[in-house]
Design a protein around this motif. Structure first.
Motif, PDB file in Angstrom:
ATOM      1  N   LEU A  10       0.826  -1.212   0.000  1.00 37.43           N
ATOM      2  CA  LEU A  10       0.000   0.000   0.000  1.00 37.43           C
ATOM      3  C   LEU A  10       0.858   1.259   0.000  1.00 37.43           C
ATOM      4  O   LEU A  10       0.563   2.232  -0.704  1.00 37.43           O
ATOM      5  CB  LEU A  10      -0.922  -0.008   1.227  1.00 37.43           C
ATOM      6  CG  LEU A  10      -2.024  -1.071   1.242  1.00 37.43           C
ATOM      7  CD1 LEU A  10      -2.749  -1.058   2.584  1.00 37.43           C
ATOM      8  CD2 LEU A  10      -3.010  -0.847   0.098  1.00 37.43           C
ATOM      9  N   LEU A  11       1.945   1.222   0.798  1.00 35.13           N
ATOM     10  CA  LEU A  11       2.788   2.412   0.915  1.00 35.13           C
ATOM     11  C   LEU A  11       3.502   2.729  -0.391  1.00 35.13           C
ATOM     12  O   LEU A  11       3.444   3.858  -0.894  1.00 35.13           O
ATOM     13  CB  LEU A  11       3.808   2.207   2.040  1.00 35.13           C
ATOM     14  CG  LEU A  11       4.838   3.325   2.244  1.00 35.13           C
ATOM     15  CD1 LEU A  11       4.146   4.637   2.601  1.00 35.13           C
ATOM     16  CD2 LEU A  11       5.851   2.935   3.315  1.00 35.13           C
ATOM     17  N   PHE A  12       4.182   1.704  -0.961  1.00 35.98           N
ATOM     18  CA  PHE A  12       5.000   1.958  -2.151  1.00 35.98           C
ATOM     19  C   PHE A  12       4.240   1.721  -3.453  1.00 35.98           C
ATOM     20  O   PHE A  12       4.746   2.053  -4.527  1.00 35.98           O
ATOM     21  CB  PHE A  12       6.259   1.094  -2.106  1.00 35.98           C
ATOM     22  CG  PHE A  12       7.223   1.481  -1.023  1.00 35.98           C
ATOM     23  CD1 PHE A  12       8.048   2.573  -1.188  1.00 35.98           C
ATOM     24  CD2 PHE A  12       7.283   0.764   0.162  1.00 35.98           C
ATOM     25  CE1 PHE A  12       8.932   2.943  -0.187  1.00 35.98           C
ATOM     26  CE2 PHE A  12       8.156   1.121   1.165  1.00 35.98           C
ATOM     27  CZ  PHE A  12       8.985   2.223   0.991  1.00 35.98           C
ATOM     28  N   GLY A  13       3.048   1.151  -3.364  1.00 37.83           N
ATOM     29  CA  GLY A  13       2.263   0.967  -4.562  1.00 37.83           C
ATOM     30  C   GLY A  13       1.316   2.125  -4.832  1.00 37.83           C
ATOM     31  O   GLY A  13       0.978   2.389  -5.994  1.00 37.83           O
ATOM     32  N   TYR A  14       0.909   2.832  -3.757  1.00 36.36           N
ATOM     33  CA  TYR A  14      -0.092   3.889  -3.914  1.00 36.36           C
ATOM     34  C   TYR A  14       0.350   5.217  -3.316  1.00 36.36           C
ATOM     35  O   TYR A  14       0.211   6.267  -3.943  1.00 36.36           O
ATOM     36  CB  TYR A  14      -1.418   3.450  -3.283  1.00 36.36           C
ATOM     37  CG  TYR A  14      -2.024   2.244  -3.950  1.00 36.36           C
ATOM     38  CD1 TYR A  14      -2.769   2.367  -5.122  1.00 36.36           C
ATOM     39  CD2 TYR A  14      -1.831   0.970  -3.416  1.00 36.36           C
ATOM     40  CE1 TYR A  14      -3.318   1.261  -5.745  1.00 36.36           C
ATOM     41  CE2 TYR A  14      -2.377  -0.150  -4.039  1.00 36.36           C
ATOM     42  CZ  TYR A  14      -3.117   0.000  -5.195  1.00 36.36           C
ATOM     43  OH  TYR A  14      -3.639  -1.106  -5.822  1.00 36.36           O
ATOM     44  N   VAL A  15       0.883   5.201  -2.091  1.00 36.18           N
ATOM     45  CA  VAL A  15       1.218   6.460  -1.417  1.00 36.18           C
ATOM     46  C   VAL A  15       2.513   7.050  -1.979  1.00 36.18           C
ATOM     47  O   VAL A  15       2.561   8.226  -2.384  1.00 36.18           O
ATOM     48  CB  VAL A  15       1.343   6.241   0.110  1.00 36.18           C
ATOM     49  CG1 VAL A  15       1.675   7.566   0.805  1.00 36.18           C
ATOM     50  CG2 VAL A  15       0.050   5.653   0.665  1.00 36.18           C
ATOM     51  N   VAL A  16       3.575   6.259  -1.981  1.00 32.37           N
ATOM     52  CA  VAL A  16       4.887   6.714  -2.475  1.00 32.37           C
ATOM     53  C   VAL A  16       5.380   5.709  -3.516  1.00 32.37           C
ATOM     54  O   VAL A  16       6.219   4.860  -3.216  1.00 32.37           O
ATOM     55  CB  VAL A  16       5.909   6.841  -1.320  1.00 32.37           C
ATOM     56  CG1 VAL A  16       7.180   7.539  -1.820  1.00 32.37           C
ATOM     57  CG2 VAL A  16       5.324   7.570  -0.138  1.00 32.37           C
ATOM     58  N   PRO A  17       4.899   5.766  -4.733  1.00 32.27           N
ATOM     59  CA  PRO A  17       5.235   4.750  -5.743  1.00 32.27           C
ATOM     60  C   PRO A  17       6.629   4.935  -6.340  1.00 32.27           C
ATOM     61  O   PRO A  17       6.801   5.313  -7.499  1.00 32.27           O
ATOM     62  CB  PRO A  17       4.146   4.949  -6.802  1.00 32.27           C
ATOM     63  CG  PRO A  17       3.781   6.391  -6.695  1.00 32.27           C
ATOM     64  CD  PRO A  17       3.929   6.748  -5.239  1.00 32.27           C
ATOM     65  N   VAL A  18       7.640   4.681  -5.527  1.00 36.79           N
ATOM     66  CA  VAL A  18       9.023   4.872  -5.980  1.00 36.79           C
ATOM     67  C   VAL A  18       9.749   3.539  -6.181  1.00 36.79           C
ATOM     68  O   VAL A  18      10.856   3.515  -6.734  1.00 36.79           O
ATOM     69  CB  VAL A  18       9.816   5.753  -4.982  1.00 36.79           C
ATOM     70  CG1 VAL A  18       9.247   7.162  -4.955  1.00 36.79           C
ATOM     71  CG2 VAL A  18       9.817   5.138  -3.587  1.00 36.79           C
ATOM     72  N   LEU A  56      10.984  -5.170  -1.638  1.00 42.01           N
ATOM     73  CA  LEU A  56       9.799  -5.179  -0.783  1.00 42.01           C
ATOM     74  C   LEU A  56       9.440  -6.588  -0.292  1.00 42.01           C
ATOM     75  O   LEU A  56       9.148  -6.757   0.899  1.00 42.01           O
ATOM     76  CB  LEU A  56       8.621  -4.534  -1.513  1.00 42.01           C
ATOM     77  CG  LEU A  56       8.771  -3.041  -1.812  1.00 42.01           C
ATOM     78  CD1 LEU A  56       7.483  -2.487  -2.423  1.00 42.01           C
ATOM     79  CD2 LEU A  56       9.126  -2.264  -0.556  1.00 42.01           C
ATOM     80  N   PRO A  57       9.423  -7.615  -1.164  1.00 41.92           N
ATOM     81  CA  PRO A  57       9.171  -8.966  -0.624  1.00 41.92           C
ATOM     82  C   PRO A  57      10.209  -9.390   0.410  1.00 41.92           C
ATOM     83  O   PRO A  57       9.873  -9.998   1.430  1.00 41.92           O
ATOM     84  CB  PRO A  57       9.227  -9.864  -1.871  1.00 41.92           C
ATOM     85  CG  PRO A  57       8.965  -8.966  -3.010  1.00 41.92           C
ATOM     86  CD  PRO A  57       9.526  -7.626  -2.633  1.00 41.92           C
ATOM     87  N   ALA A  58      11.489  -9.046   0.154  1.00 44.30           N
ATOM     88  CA  ALA A  58      12.539  -9.427   1.103  1.00 44.30           C
ATOM     89  C   ALA A  58      12.371  -8.691   2.430  1.00 44.30           C
ATOM     90  O   ALA A  58      12.537  -9.283   3.509  1.00 44.30           O
ATOM     91  CB  ALA A  58      13.913  -9.138   0.502  1.00 44.30           C
ATOM     92  N   LEU A  59      12.045  -7.409   2.372  1.00 42.01           N
ATOM     93  CA  LEU A  59      11.823  -6.647   3.609  1.00 42.01           C
ATOM     94  C   LEU A  59      10.627  -7.201   4.386  1.00 42.01           C
ATOM     95  O   LEU A  59      10.652  -7.255   5.623  1.00 42.01           O
ATOM     96  CB  LEU A  59      11.607  -5.173   3.291  1.00 42.01           C
ATOM     97  CG  LEU A  59      12.851  -4.351   2.974  1.00 42.01           C
ATOM     98  CD1 LEU A  59      12.468  -2.959   2.491  1.00 42.01           C
ATOM     99  CD2 LEU A  59      13.759  -4.259   4.199  1.00 42.01           C
ATOM    100  N   SER A  60       9.586  -7.603   3.673  1.00 40.94           N
ATOM    101  CA  SER A  60       8.404  -8.169   4.339  1.00 40.94           C
ATOM    102  C   SER A  60       8.779  -9.406   5.153  1.00 40.94           C
ATOM    103  O   SER A  60       8.285  -9.602   6.271  1.00 40.94           O
ATOM    104  CB  SER A  60       7.341  -8.534   3.301  1.00 40.94           C
ATOM    105  OG  SER A  60       6.951  -7.413   2.551  1.00 40.94           O
TER     106      SER A  60
END
Length: 337
Positions: free
Chosen positions: A153-161, A204-208
């Motif tokens: 949600l954060l990097f897909g919509y709020v901050v898509p970087v 992102l998957p690795a951080l999750s």
């Protein structure tokens, strides 16, 4: 040392054999006809009968297991009921993506947990230690798939970087196949833009998967270091005027790392199982997502293969952890204990 290593290998093989018996038995005694489960109720009776013959379903269960194990040892897990291909071909296709994911996750766990653990121990009972403790509580409370959804949600919509789905951007072609690991293959073939894009997709998957183990393992290392810092040998070493860096690295971190290495090893071994939902969230084409699809569709041959792969990974990580601990603490290998 040789006796120590042989003992661990023997125990690992014994556990793998027990795992294979368990998963095979479960796959064969599931309610209903295995052939009907595999082919569906609309399949013809002739097709079901052919599958029963191929899977030796008319033989006693122990005979079925021996024949199945003989094929597995040769790399034959049978065909997937869903993809209609040899399961080993599916594994070859999907496993590199998950291997790449868990390798980066492992690097993050080791680096992050040791940095935070040492930092918390050096600044025990200060605001730094308090902040790390708060993050450890949050890490315990949030499972990997929840962290994955929040990052999505954060990097897909709020901050898509950062890219959030798949292994590569749609504008990128996969690198020339060498290992199946996109980042490594991109570097080996000089396709650096592909390697960078693949790395960004990995983050992102690795951080999750890594955030929870990092903060938890950091607390384990911190507690061990704080406990060992009060031991008599540390007081003697300090009294001899040894530099702080030598004290921390040689006399405090090394004996304290054994408990942290054990926990990190278990976290790393469990990544293949924990990656199921994370791969689903990020549309990651790995063996874990393949495994959960096999479970949802009762693909028995694929389920057996995925479970055995997880078992082999646990065996290899346990062996590596035992060797690392034996190197850190010679008492572990005296007399092969």
């Amino acid at each position: 040392m040789a006796k120590f290593l042989l003992k661990r290998i023997f125990m690992g093989i014994f556990v793998l054999l027990g795992t294979s018996i368990l998963i095979f038995t479960i796959a064969r005694v599931v309610p209903g006809d295995v052939a009907t489960i595999a082919l569906g109720s609309r399949a013809s009776e002739a097709a079901k009968e052919t599958l029963r013959q191929e899977m030796n379903l008319y033989d006693p269960l122990p005979v079925q297991y021996v024949k199945w194990l003989g094929r597995v040892v040769q790399g034959d897990f049978g065909n997937s009921f869903i993809t209609k291909r040899a399961v080993v071909d599916d594994v070859v296709q999907f496993f590199p993506a998950t291997l790449e994911l868990i390798l980066l996750t492992g690097v993050l766990i080791v680096g992050g947990s040791f940095i935070l653990g040492i930092l918390a121990a050096k600044h025990k009972n200060t605001w730094i230690d308090g902040i790390i403790r708060i993050f450890s509580y949050i890490g315990v409370a949030l499972p990997a798939f929840v962290v994955g959804v929040l990052l999505l949600l954060l990097f897909g919509y709020v901050v898509p970087v950062i890219p959030v789905l798949g292994r590569l951007s749609s504008s990128m072609a996969p690198p020339t196949h060498i290992t199946g690991l996109f980042v490594l293959d991109g570097l080996l073939t000089g396709q650096f833009s592909v390697a960078w894009d693949a790395f960004l997709h990995l983050l992102l998957p690795a951080l999750s998967l890594a955030i929870g183990p990092i903060v938890q393992d950091a607390r384990v290392l911190r507690s061990s270091m704080v406990d060992n810092s009060t031991r008599e040998y540390m007081a003697v070493s300090t009294g001899h005027g040894l530099p702080g860096g030598v004290l921390t690295k040689k006399y405090l971190l090394r004996p304290s790392a054994t408990s942290a290495v054990t926990v990190i090893g278990m976290d790393f071994a469990s990544l293949l199982g924990n990656a199921f939902l994370v791969e689903k969230i990020f549309n990651w084409p790995g063996i874990s997502r393949y495994g959960i699809n096999a479970m949802l569709n009762k693909d028995l041959n694929a389920i057996c293969a995925v479970v055995l792969i997880i078992g082999v990974l646990f065996f290899m990580v346990n062996l590596a952890v035992d060797l690392i601990i034996a190197a850190l603490d010679p008492r572990m290998r005296i007399g092969g204990k």
